[in-house]
Enzyme design. Sequence first.
Site, PDB file in Angstrom:
ATOM      1  N   CYS A  91      32.915  21.375  -7.095  1.00  0.00           N
ATOM      2  CA  CYS A  91      32.209  22.628  -6.573  1.00  0.00           C
ATOM      3  C   CYS A  91      30.938  22.269  -5.668  1.00  0.00           C
ATOM      4  CB  CYS A  91      31.402  23.089  -7.975  1.00  0.00           C
ATOM      5  SG  CYS A  91      32.334  23.839  -9.150  1.00  0.00           S
ATOM      6  N   HIS A 357      31.996  32.523  -6.762  1.00  0.00           N
ATOM      7  CA  HIS A 357      32.028  31.037  -6.446  1.00  0.00           C
ATOM      8  C   HIS A 357      33.277  30.587  -5.831  1.00  0.00           C
ATOM      9  CE1 HIS A 357      31.406  26.639  -6.730  1.00  0.00           C
ATOM     10  NE2 HIS A 357      31.282  26.443  -7.962  1.00  0.00           N
ATOM     11  N   CYS A 387      25.961  21.672  -9.191  1.00  0.00           N
ATOM     12  CA  CYS A 387      26.495  21.018 -10.478  1.00  0.00           C
ATOM     13  C   CYS A 387      27.806  20.926 -10.128  1.00  0.00           C
ATOM     14  CB  CYS A 387      26.213  21.849 -11.696  1.00  0.00           C
ATOM     15  SG  CYS A 387      27.040  23.549 -11.831  1.00  0.00           S
TER      16      CYS A 387
END
Length: 401
Positions: A91, A357, A387
Amino acid sequence: MTEAYIYDAVRTPRGKGKKDGSLHEITALSLASQVLESLRDRNGLDTSKVDDVILGCVSPVGEQGADIARTAVLNAGWSQSVAGVQINRFCASGLEAVNMAAAKVKAGEADFAVGGGVEAMSRVPMGSDGGAWPVDPSSAFSTYFVPQGVSADMIASKWGFSRDDVDAYSVESHKRSAKSWAEGRFNKSVVPVKDQLGLTILDRDETIRPNTDMQTLGALNPSFAMMGEMAFDSVINQRYPEVERVNHVHTPGNSSGIVDGSAGVLIGSLEAGKAAGLKPRARIVGAASIGSEPSIMLTGPEFVANKLLAKLGMSATDIDLYELNEAFAAVVLRFMQALDIDHDKINVCGGAIAMGHPLGATGAMITGTVLDELERSGKSTALITLCIGGGMGTATVIERV
């Protein structure tokens, strides 16, 4: 050591990451190419002066596989002298790409470099690239592997965040995102996505629900309870025996949306900017990455933020604005709790719960978002962090020029 400056940051709007999403017909290559075209055209950039393009991509297979950064450079009509490389830090890939571009400039290896990312999740589903960690017993057993949603629910359970807490955070994310669009806060950085005929098919984030309320969210069932009952609650309870049981609070309504999108950040030295007639917008003050406990997985932002702030001789109160990807609501709530940050300093324009996202691109997207907000509000410093799967964190501090 040469200083690295941000000269521009652009992103596409985020389209719903399903077959009925507006960007489903647009490939990852086209998304990344349109971002590069925009960076060139907005800045009158002689692309032969750019040394490298670094793009995050978390599922680098199929049509977004191989080295999509180099292919995008060529597809966008940039000089063939510009190199390209694809990276994957899950991510945080987009932010890691920004940090790598800045590091090249600071080291004198590059005069200009682009850091960014792309993910077409409606076309190349999350997890398409596989991986050993969840399926190879030699790695899964010793690290107490559980799916990320169970990790998020353990964060909520361990630090006392209720279903109402995470739903209330989600409501605010949608409100802030809708308000930011209404006030034009994204106008400077969002470039419309066009089809092969040059027609605009999406010019704003597609998944924001301004009317989201607690009643609507409360009707949603927990997403990860069944996974927990199958075995994974027992696995993570072995790692965290002090928690009596996992309270499954995360739903599709308080977790990040699956979307398509791309972003790019143009970074260069002061000398290169002057030669190109460009004005720097922000300085990259510093960056860091860290590993964290892999079973709970998503607590890395706390530790990497503290690592970076200590490295820079700063404290949490020295930062005016924070950006943290909203993978799950409890992740942001824990970060605010750990660093004692007020909600009015973090994700002030909304976040991934509302806008989505696009895994490989989000870090670069939120870098541009917080830079725009620093300029709009007249504030000075921002910390960007995400994260990361496998238990990691990446962070960057920027200072408005």
